[in-house]
Design a protein around this motif. Structure first.
Motif, mmCIF file in Angstrom:
data_model
loop_
_atom_site.group_PDB
_atom_site.id
_atom_site.type_symbol
_atom_site.label_atom_id
_atom_site.label_comp_id
_atom_site.label_asym_id
_atom_site.label_seq_id
_atom_site.Cartn_x
_atom_site.Cartn_y
_atom_site.Cartn_z
ATOM 1 N N VAL A 1 -3.988 5.948 -2.053
ATOM 2 C CA VAL A 1 -5.258 5.285 -1.467
ATOM 3 C C VAL A 1 -5.817 6.123 -0.516
ATOM 4 O O VAL A 1 -5.175 7.104 0.229
ATOM 5 C CB VAL A 1 -4.819 4.040 -1.085
ATOM 6 N N ARG B 1 0.711 -1.191 -0.101
ATOM 7 C CA ARG B 1 0.036 -0.045 0.153
ATOM 8 C C ARG B 1 0.953 1.347 -0.079
ATOM 9 O O ARG B 1 0.415 2.417 -0.216
ATOM 10 C CB ARG B 1 -0.795 0.142 1.249
ATOM 11 N N LEU C 1 -5.003 4.360 4.071
ATOM 12 C CA LEU C 1 -3.658 3.818 4.061
ATOM 13 C C LEU C 1 -3.733 2.587 5.269
ATOM 14 O O LEU C 1 -3.108 1.426 5.071
ATOM 15 C CB LEU C 1 -2.620 4.772 4.399
#
Length: 220
Positions: free
Chosen positions: A208, A103, A211
């Motif tokens: 994103v 990520r 997170l």
């Protein structure tokens, strides 16, 4: 690493540490340039692991990086929130990150792995590799020596590493070294090195919205 012992040791000297090391003015220009070169352009979240007073997290944010500071010492996190109110700061440990796989676009570990015994370093590097997306970067700052050896750091026991050995550990964790910087010691600083490595793969991390898997801290 005895995490609680290290946490207590830094908490006991937090005010002094912040005064000595808590601004980018106290970081060598070559080190700042190295960090900028490898992390400023990351196209997604960057974690500053063991962020301490938060000055390097704030530096990365000033360069446009989507950086979050993470530290296990509450006194450091409180200072970072007060000194850099526009940033994001979390209490947490590098040994188990509350982040889903692949990520983040980058991890900064500037002096934050120095207290890990050799038997525990591989696990932390593997955890970094787990969260870094293909094409993402890791930048680590370490103390260096001719052999892997513990020494009496002013806060608590730390470890020196030959740079080649540290880079071999990075490779074992799945990173590929792309640059290293070695600076000799002086009257006030021990010899240290910076190493930049990449997680192989052609697709870099996307931004994103969430997170961390844990709930957001309302003070961030």
């Amino acid at each position: 690493m005895d995490t609680e012992r290290v946490r207590r040791a830094y908490a006991s000297v937090a005010e002094l540490y912040i005064g000595l090391f808590g601004t980018t003015g106290q970081v060598h220009a070559d080190d700042l340039a190295f960090i900028e070169r490898h992390l400023a352009g990351c196209p997604g979240p960057v974690l500053d692991m063991g962020c301490g007073p938060g000055h390097l997290t704030a530096y990365l944010r000033s360069l446009g990086a989507d950086a979050t500071g993470v530290d296990m010492v509450g006194e450091f996190v409180d200072h970072a929130r007060a000194a850099h109110p526009g940033g994001r700061w979390l209490l947490g440990s590098m040994e188990r990150l509350a982040v889903a796989d692949h990520r983040v676009a980058g991890v900064l570990a500037w002096g934050s792995v120095i207290h890990l015994p050799p038997s525990e370093l591989d696990g932390v590097l593997a955890e970094f590799r787990r969260v870094v997306a293909p094409g993402g970067r890791l930048v680590a700052g370490i103390f260096v020596g001719d052999e892997v050896a513990a020494f009496d750091h002013k806060v608590t026991t730390a470890w020196r590493w030959p740079v080649d050995e540290f880079c071999a550990r990075l490779a074992r964790a799945g990173f590929t070294e792309v640059e290293r910087l070695h600076r000799p010691g002086d009257a006030t600083r021990r010899p240290h090195a910076a190493v930049a490595a990449v997680a192989p793969g052609g697709v870099r991390a996307r931004r994103v919205q969430r997170l961390f898997e844990c709930p957001a801290d309302p003070r961030q």
